[in-house]
Design a protein around this motif. Structure first.
Motif: not given
Length: 202
Positions: A68-80, A102-108, A123-125
């Motif tokens: 989930x952490x890996x997927x969340x970082x992907x969504x954030x960077x792709x969103x940017x 996804x930033x809010x979800x990652x913080x939780x 870091x991303x896989x």
């Protein structure tokens, strides 16, 4: 007679001194023994101290948290990336929503992981990084289409994983996180599919 008295006096003094020295040596030995006993006692107390045991989390819950952490970082960077490179305003707006949610979800998730001594990736896989690198090579409409297609595919996989965790997760906190985040992920999928339909009409 005088000489005999002198020898007798000197002998008495020698015996007295020897006796005092022996007494001092005995007391010193006793003090050392006492100190050694104290040190042994302190040492044994330290040795027998029981270390704090972190709460146990099942392998399945750990894998879910890491993925989930890996997927969340992907969504954030792709969103940017979508906010910067997106051609359609809907794509830019969708990217902004991804970053925010996804930033809010990652913080939780980070808070939950910290409370359970779980280490999340920073870091991303390699496979996710490759996906982002490929996406970044695209421009204009090609980028918009590739980005939205990626979001639809990714969110379908993530929703399936979250549904499984919300039903079968063994850790109450991680299971609760999955359950409470599902509605946000389903909304993301719905919005991505709307964007996809709009792009087909253009």
């Amino acid at each position: 007679m005088k000489n005999l008295a002198k020898f007798t006096l000197m002998g008495s003094l020698a015996i007295l001194c020897f006796s005092c020295g022996g007494s001092s040596s005995d007391s010193t030995t006793q003090a050392k023994d006492s100190n050694n006993a104290k040190m042994d006692s302190a040492g044994s107390g330290t040795t027998n101290a029981t270390p704090a045991i972190p709460p146990s989390v099942s392998k399945g819950d750990q894998d879910f948290a890491v993925n989930t952490a890996n997927a969340g970082m992907t969504e954030i960077q792709a969103g940017q990336m979508a906010q910067q490179k997106g051609m359609a305003q809907d794509v830019k707006d969708y990217g902004a929503m991804m970053v925010k949610d996804h930033t809010a979800a990652a913080d939780k998730l980070k808070m939950i992981a910290a409370s359970k001594n779980l280490t999340l990736p920073a870091t991303l896989s390699s496979d996710k990084q490759t996906d982002l690198d490929d996406l970044n090579k695209k421009q204009g409409k090609d980028f918009d289409k590739a980005y939205i297609d990626m979001m639809i595919s990714d969110h379908k996989k993530v929703i399936s994983a979250f549904e499984d965790e919300s039903k079968n997760g063994s850790d109450a906190d991680i299971r609760g996180f999955a359950d409470s985040t599902l509605h946000v992920l389903r909304h993301h999928l719905d919005e991505a599919e709307k964007c996809h339909k709009m792009m087909k009409k253009m």
